[in-house]
Design a protein around this motif. Structure first.
Motif: not given
Length: 335
Positions: A221-227
């Motif tokens: 999820i953290d990677d998704i939000i960064e994107g």
């Protein structure tokens, strides 16, 4: 900026709103709080946002055309992150109307709201499901996606087409994000990470489809939000050299873009289960079942375009992400 986040009581929506508020944006979140899964989880997600400076919530069904138009007229949003949708591949076989209302009618209302109020940039959730029957790996935005295998996938493909039309006709900048199997704290209870962890902790068997012969590009999820946030800040422009004789599905003469957001590292389902078993500290009892209608055997994201556009691509190792998820799951469900 003043930003609308739809589906803010959802998994990705809550995390997106948190990140935007934390960086100083003014966020209006909307959600219809439907009962597709436990509403308590949605309410508890909203509690993570309550009281945060710069956040306001409104319970609203975006399929209500007049209510949606009023939201946009009063909101004066500069940018919109549209994450509200009816999710789930298998549920689309049981309740197709929910997908028509939430994923088509509501999206049309959001597009019209953006057009009428001059929104600078609409970022919306598409899905890796649009690749459907494709067998070429990894999945690339340059690939044709005209063969969906579920109604859910078809509605997401339709969203991309609808967005392109508004970008072409009205100059509305739009960016679609094809998410690949998102997991992490506050994750949806109908997805495999929650189903597997919960069953193992309760001593119940897990259902393993296609006899375990599946691969998924699990994305933390953290990677998704960064994107999402990086893409939100990059308003697309039309390509003046766009080749109309050989059109590229990933680009356009209009201010329109599509990006994969995935980990670029597909994992065998049995390896995924073993990773969960190690994090939980217990072995799973497995019931092997055939392939389910609407499912695909594998997903695998080519993230080249995302990396070129915003200088970022997901890379959280599965073991690290699962450890974080299991820790949250034990605490939240008290198991």
């Amino acid at each position: 900026m003043r930003i609308l986040v739809t589906g803010c009581a959802g998994f990705i929506g809550m995390h997106t709103a948190q990140r935007l508020v934390a960086r100083g944006d003014e966020v209006v979140g909307v959600d219809n709080l439907n009962d597709y899964y436990d509403v308590k989880l949605k309410v508890d997600r909203l509690r993570q946002l309550e009281g945060k400076r710069g956040f306001a919530f409104a319970e609203l069904d975006l399929a209500d055309r007049l209510a949606c138009a009023e939201l946009f007229a009063k909101g004066r949003f500069q940018r919109v992150v549209h994450l509200a949708a009816q999710p789930g591949v298998r549920y689309s076989l049981k309740n197709p109307q929910a997908y028509i209302d939430s994923n088509l009618v509501a999206f049309g209302n959001v597009l019209e709201g953006c057009r009428q109020q001059g929104v600078e940039h609409l970022v919306y959730a598409s899905s890796s499901s649009v690749y459907g029957a494709n067998r070429k790996m990894p999945f690339s935005e340059h690939d044709n996606v005209d063969h969906p295998v579920s109604l859910y996938a078809a509605t997401k493909k339709a969203n991309e087409l609808m967005a392109h039309t508004y970008s072409h006709l009205f100059g509305l900048p739009t960016t679609g994000l094809r998410f690949f199997t998102v997991y992490g704290p506050w994750g949806r209870p109908d997805m495999s990470p929650s189903l597997f962890v919960g069953a193992i902790l309760r001593g119940e068997p897990i259902q393993v489809f296609n006899e375990g012969k599946m691969r998924r590009d699990f994305t933390y999820i953290d990677d998704i939000i960064e994107g999402v946030v990086r893409v939100l800040d990059k308003i697309p422009e039309g390509q003046p050299d766009f080749d109309h004789a050989h059109p590229d599905p990933a680009a356009s003469h209009a201010p329109y873009r599509i990006y994969n957001i995935g980990n670029h590292e597909p994992v065998e389902l049995m390896s995924f289960i073993e990773t969960i078993e190690r994090a939980v500290g217990r072995k799973a009892e497995k019931i092997f079942l055939p392939m389910q209608p609407g499912d695909v055997e594998a997903t695998y994201a080519d993230t080249t375009l995302l990396r070129e556009a915003v200088g970022f691509a997901p890379a959280t190792p599965l073991a690290a992400g699962i450890d974080q998820f299991v820790t949250w799951y034990r605490a939240y469900y008290r198991l």
